[in-house]
Design an enzyme around this catalytic site. Structure first.
Site, PDB file in Angstrom:
ATOM      1  CG  ASP A 148      37.059  34.527  33.397  1.00  0.00           C
ATOM      2  OD1 ASP A 148      37.659  35.321  32.636  1.00  0.00           O
ATOM      3  OD2 ASP A 148      36.976  34.695  34.620  1.00  0.00           O
ATOM      4  CE  LYS A 186      35.477  31.364  35.382  1.00  0.00           C
ATOM      5  NZ  LYS A 186      34.313  31.999  35.948  1.00  0.00           N
ATOM      6  NE  ARG A 230      36.698  41.762  42.494  1.00  0.00           N
ATOM      7  CZ  ARG A 230      37.116  40.994  43.492  1.00  0.00           C
ATOM      8  NH1 ARG A 230      37.143  39.679  43.340  1.00  0.00           N
ATOM      9  NH2 ARG A 230      37.506  41.520  44.630  1.00  0.00           N
ATOM     10  CB  ALA A 249      43.130  31.303  44.773  1.00  0.00           C
ATOM     11  CG  ASP A 273      41.963  36.559  35.880  1.00  0.00           C
ATOM     12  OD1 ASP A 273      41.508  37.564  35.283  1.00  0.00           O
ATOM     13  OD2 ASP A 273      41.238  35.745  36.468  1.00  0.00           O
TER      14      ASP A 273
END
Length: 319
Positions: free
Chosen positions: A176, A199, A100, A231, A225
């Protein structure tokens, strides 16, 4: 499955030995003799108990919690095999940690995914085999070949078979904007509708649902996802499709179950009826709930290893 087992060896460190053992059994070869421990000061100690000279070596290690320790185990094992004159070393990393952190979001941010990629290459790996990198561009961080398997090849058939009698009532939902391509791929494979949750993220691991783009009223929703970490995003999305969108029920499909922080408690208290994950990360019993179902990835990874070993293309596995 493998007719030339004497030329291939599979080893594992400590992150997911069960997966490595299953892969070896499918391939019809014994799991390599190795031991990864630690000295009293915490330094990693690796002992390889058999010759690997000239062999095609595959090291199975997800870089999951504890992330830094598992990365060091992987790097030191690769170095050990390189110094033992292995013919080729493939790092099999079902879950790639630090994925990420793949870009600079603000000034002075590191790009940690690139750093980890550099370390694996420098350690001596000749190839990387992984699944569902958080961002496809991470493949470009490596100076060696990367094979990125798709978790949808396992998740989509499960849901297609489960809801085969009423696919018209199912909607795949992206939680998302970053997961739209993944949800679209899932909806195409299963043959269902698609919706998106818009969002705004206030800070790390906290999100605010703003709007639902698409019709989920009276539908069974599957939130898609690549991973479930705390979560928070998933449970907020589940609440949104039920409370704002009027969905009938909600499921979740994700490749990696990171499940850190209060993830278990949130899932238990959420609207989610079932959370389907792949076993790329070894999740202990105390971090599982009755709502969770884990699908095996050993078959897909074993096929990929066989194809790498025999110099066949990996692309057929994407389908």
């Amino acid at each position: 499955m493998n007719s030339q087992g004497r030329d291939m060896k599979i080893f594992t460190a400590n992150s997911n030995p069960r997966l490595a053992k299953q892969m070896a059994e499918i391939l019809g070869i014994p799991l390599g003799d190795s031991e990864v421990t630690a000295f009293s000061d915490g330094e990693i100690a690796v002992n390889i108990g058999e010759s690997v000279r000239g062999f095609d070596v595959f090291v199975v290690q997800s870089t999951s919690q504890p992330v830094n320790r598992h990365i060091m185990e992987l790097l030191i094992m690769i170095d050990a095999f390189k110094r033992a004159s292995a013919g080729r070393i493939t790092a099999v990393v079902p879950y790639f940690g630090y994925s990420r952190q793949d870009r600079k979001s603000k000034a002075r941010d590191p790009i940690s995914a690139r750093l980890v990629a550099d370390m694996i290459s420098v350690a001596g790996a000749d190839r990387i085999l992984t699944m569902d990198l958080h961002s496809p561009q991470i493949q470009g961080f490596f100076s060696i070949p990367v094979d990125d398997l798709q978790g949808m090849s396992i998740l989509a058939p499960y849901f297609r078979d489960r809801f085969k009698d009423n696919l018209s009532e199912i909607v795949a939902v992206s939680p998302d904007l970053g997961s739209v391509a993944r949800a679209r791929n899932f909806s195409h494979r299963v043959g269902v509708g698609l919706a998106l949750i818009d969002k705004r993220r206030q800070k790390a691991n906290v999100s605010e649902v703003m709007n639902i783009i698409g019709d989920v009223k009276g539908k069974t929703v599957i939130i898609v996802d690549d991973m479930i970490d705390t979560a928070g995003t998933l449970c907020n999305a589940a609440a949104a499709v039920i409370e704002k969108g009027g969905a009938k029920e909600v499921y979740a499909a994700a490749t990696h179950g990171v499940l850190s922080g209060e993830a278990i408690e949130r899932i238990e208290k959420s609207y989610l009826k079932e959370v389907v994950l792949l076993d790329t990360i070894c999740v202990p019993a105390d971090k599982r709930t009755a709502k969770m179902r884990f699908l095996p990835v050993s078959g897909v990874f074993a096929q990929a290893v066989e194809r790498i070993y025999t110099d066949k293309p990996i692309s057929p596995l994407f389908n």
